[in-house]
Design an enzyme around this catalytic site. Sequence first.
Site, PDB file in Angstrom:
ATOM      1  CB  SER A   1      14.229  12.442 -14.347  1.00  0.00           C
ATOM      2  OG  SER A   1      13.455  11.989 -13.261  1.00  0.00           O
TER       3      SER A   1
ATOM      4  CE1 TYR B   1      17.604   7.864 -14.056  1.00  0.00           C
ATOM      5  CE2 TYR B   1      16.319   9.157 -12.499  1.00  0.00           C
ATOM      6  CZ  TYR B   1      16.454   8.557 -13.738  1.00  0.00           C
ATOM      7  OH  TYR B   1      15.424   8.650 -14.648  1.00  0.00           O
TER       8      TYR B   1
END
Length: 252
Positions: free
Chosen positions: A137, A150
Amino acid sequence: MKAAIVTGSGSGIGRAIAKSLAKNNYFVTVTDINLQNAKEVVQEIISEGGEAIAEYVDISNEETIKNMISSSISKNRNLVLLVNNAGVNFTTTVEDCTPEEFDNCIAINLKGHYLVTKHSIPLLKNNPGSNIINISSTHAFRTQPRYFPYSAAKAGILSMTRSMAIDLRNYLIRVNAICPGLIQTPIMNSSLFEETDPYYQKVIKYHPVGRLGKPEDIANAVLFLSSENASFINGETLVIDGGRSCITYELD
Ligand SMILES: NC(=O)c1ccc[n+]([C@@H]2O[C@H](COP(=O)([O-])OP(=O)(O)OC[C@H]3O[C@@H](n4cnc5c(N)ncnc54)[C@H](O)[C@@H]3O)[C@@H](O)[C@H]2O)c1
């Protein structure tokens, strides 16, 4: 027939990757913790003339990975591509995150990529020129409030990708990572799907291409990175965010 395994392919980006691979003559093992969704994707693939099977896998549970590999081994004998895509959003802060939440986030968003890779190597190494693609990401580089841990897991994927590329060199397996920016999938806040929504209008001002990402944007990159055209690209990271990360302040 060449075969591919795609984790978390019952929805969103993984679903688009699985469908695009099937259209490009891969036999696809569609794996997900949500078996019903995986079966629906398989039905879509078959109705479009492709070949696929659905398998239950929780990437944070090693036994389910081993079961998937052994139950699909005959179909995956010619495994040439693993796409580690499954992941979940965690929204908490360093202050609020419990040790259990931290472990759970890392187990799914980082360790899961390692576990599925480890158990796929015996099949992939039979086919020199095989590929592993890890979905990370843009949070791996710069993040926003409440994306702990995350963002740490996604950054870890990039480092792990480089280690894998080196360690698997003798099998001629290439390993690359993709960092999607904002892609319109169920993981995202649904208001981002509405072009009339004020939040959408705000976010779009940070995207030079004038739109948010589609799952197919990532699927197209998977096709490229796993092709012969990318045979000198290894241990690398491809950011796919429409130019979002080039900008500090909004465009207008
Ligand atoms: N959508 C975005 O904007 C975006 C941006 C950057 C990165 N990503 C990453 O892309 C990947 C796919 O996300 P998406 O947007 O398609 O989300 P999604 O929620 O639509 O799909 C994720 C899939 O993973 C499955 N999954 C969740 N936990 C699992 C587990 N433990 N084992 C197996 N499967 C599991 C879910 O059931 C779901 O089908 C994720 O790794 C996510 O972090 C997404």
